[in-house]
Design a protein around this motif. Structure first.
Motif, mmCIF file in Angstrom:
data_model
loop_
_atom_site.group_PDB
_atom_site.id
_atom_site.type_symbol
_atom_site.label_atom_id
_atom_site.label_comp_id
_atom_site.label_asym_id
_atom_site.label_seq_id
_atom_site.Cartn_x
_atom_site.Cartn_y
_atom_site.Cartn_z
ATOM 1 N N MET A 100 7.613 0.557 -1.507
ATOM 2 C CA MET A 100 8.106 0.522 -0.143
ATOM 3 C C MET A 100 7.950 1.883 0.523
ATOM 4 O O MET A 100 7.633 1.956 1.697
ATOM 5 C CB MET A 100 9.573 0.071 -0.165
ATOM 6 C CG MET A 100 10.092 -0.246 1.189
ATOM 7 S SD MET A 100 9.220 -1.681 1.821
ATOM 8 C CE MET A 100 10.345 -2.268 2.981
ATOM 9 N N VAL A 101 8.174 2.934 -0.259
ATOM 10 C CA VAL A 101 8.031 4.289 0.271
ATOM 11 C C VAL A 101 6.587 4.525 0.706
ATOM 12 O O VAL A 101 6.331 5.090 1.768
ATOM 13 C CB VAL A 101 8.473 5.334 -0.775
ATOM 14 C CG1 VAL A 101 8.129 6.734 -0.323
ATOM 15 C CG2 VAL A 101 9.959 5.199 -1.052
ATOM 16 N N MET A 102 5.647 4.068 -0.116
ATOM 17 C CA MET A 102 4.236 4.254 0.209
ATOM 18 C C MET A 102 3.850 3.521 1.489
ATOM 19 O O MET A 102 3.016 3.999 2.254
ATOM 20 C CB MET A 102 3.349 3.794 -0.959
ATOM 21 C CG MET A 102 3.463 4.673 -2.177
ATOM 22 S SD MET A 102 3.153 6.422 -1.836
ATOM 23 C CE MET A 102 1.438 6.367 -1.417
ATOM 24 N N PHE A 103 4.454 2.364 1.728
ATOM 25 C CA PHE A 103 4.188 1.633 2.968
ATOM 26 C C PHE A 103 4.584 2.482 4.174
ATOM 27 O O PHE A 103 3.826 2.581 5.144
ATOM 28 C CB PHE A 103 4.951 0.299 2.981
ATOM 29 C CG PHE A 103 4.873 -0.402 4.307
ATOM 30 C CD1 PHE A 103 3.737 -1.103 4.659
ATOM 31 C CD2 PHE A 103 5.945 -0.341 5.192
ATOM 32 C CE1 PHE A 103 3.658 -1.738 5.885
ATOM 33 C CE2 PHE A 103 5.877 -0.975 6.425
ATOM 34 C CZ PHE A 103 4.732 -1.686 6.773
ATOM 35 N N PHE A 104 5.765 3.093 4.116
ATOM 36 C CA PHE A 104 6.218 3.921 5.235
ATOM 37 C C PHE A 104 5.381 5.182 5.372
ATOM 38 O O PHE A 104 5.098 5.633 6.481
ATOM 39 C CB PHE A 104 7.705 4.260 5.086
ATOM 40 C CG PHE A 104 8.592 3.081 5.341
ATOM 41 C CD1 PHE A 104 8.624 2.469 6.581
ATOM 42 C CD2 PHE A 104 9.389 2.573 4.326
ATOM 43 C CE1 PHE A 104 9.429 1.369 6.817
ATOM 44 C CE2 PHE A 104 10.202 1.473 4.551
ATOM 45 C CZ PHE A 104 10.219 0.864 5.799
ATOM 46 N N VAL A 105 4.962 5.750 4.272
ATOM 47 C CA VAL A 105 4.096 6.934 4.316
ATOM 48 C C VAL A 105 2.772 6.573 4.979
ATOM 49 O O VAL A 105 2.285 7.291 5.860
ATOM 50 C CB VAL A 105 3.879 7.514 2.905
ATOM 51 C CG1 VAL A 105 2.777 8.557 2.896
ATOM 52 C CG2 VAL A 105 5.173 8.088 2.366
ATOM 53 N N ARG A 106 2.192 5.445 4.566
ATOM 54 C CA ARG A 106 0.928 5.003 5.171
ATOM 55 C C ARG A 106 1.100 4.698 6.656
ATOM 56 O O ARG A 106 0.224 5.002 7.470
ATOM 57 C CB ARG A 106 0.394 3.781 4.439
ATOM 58 C CG ARG A 106 -0.166 4.120 3.091
ATOM 59 C CD ARG A 106 -0.818 2.900 2.447
ATOM 60 N NE ARG A 106 -1.277 3.236 1.122
ATOM 61 C CZ ARG A 106 -0.918 2.603 0.024
ATOM 62 N NH1 ARG A 106 -0.100 1.582 0.085
ATOM 63 N NH2 ARG A 106 -1.376 2.984 -1.143
#
Length: 136
Positions: A1-7
């Motif tokens: 989920m963190v990677m989604f927000f980073v992207r």
């Protein structure tokens, strides 16, 4: 989920950089700096449209005209810019000279593509490595 927000943040940042560079380079391409809400809305609407239109146009082109797949990024940038420019209250307008309508998608596409590659290397590479290390 963190990677989604980073992207998502990287994509929004790259869209902002692309629109700002086009605004600085092209005489008929204007971002409304006086209205922070309009400026942010222009970036968000462009980024969302771009992220929706690119895969959709790519799949349509793949089925119907495979030779066009390579230019889908520029075509979807053009379509997203047209829609954003037509929405009242959004802080983006494209006008004269007419060649601005042709140059803007190319500039925005190139700068956005470069920023999408370079932003992670500049800002989040260390955080991503730490996040991956924590998962192991």
């Amino acid at each position: 989920m963190v990677m989604f927000f980073v992207r998502a943040l990287i994509f929004l940042g790259s869209a902002a950089i692309g629109l700002v560079v086009a605004s600085l380079m092209l005489p008929g391409f204007h971002l409304d700096w006086r209205s922070p809400l309009g400026f942010i809305l222009a970036i968000v609407v462009f980024a969302v449209l771009q992220s929706v239109l690119t895969p959709w146009m790519s799949s349509v082109a793949q089925r119907n005209a495979p030779v066009l797949v390579g230019g889908i990024g520029i075509v979807s940038s053009f379509a997203a810019l047209v829609v954003v420019a037509l929405i009242p209250g959004v802080g983006l307008s494209i006008g004269e000279p007419l060649w601005t309508w042709l140059a803007a998608p190319v500039i925005v596409w190139i700068v956005t593509a470069l920023a999408t590659v370079l932003l992670p290397m500049l800002f989040v590479k260390k955080e991503i490595e730490e996040h991956r290390a924590d998962k192991r």
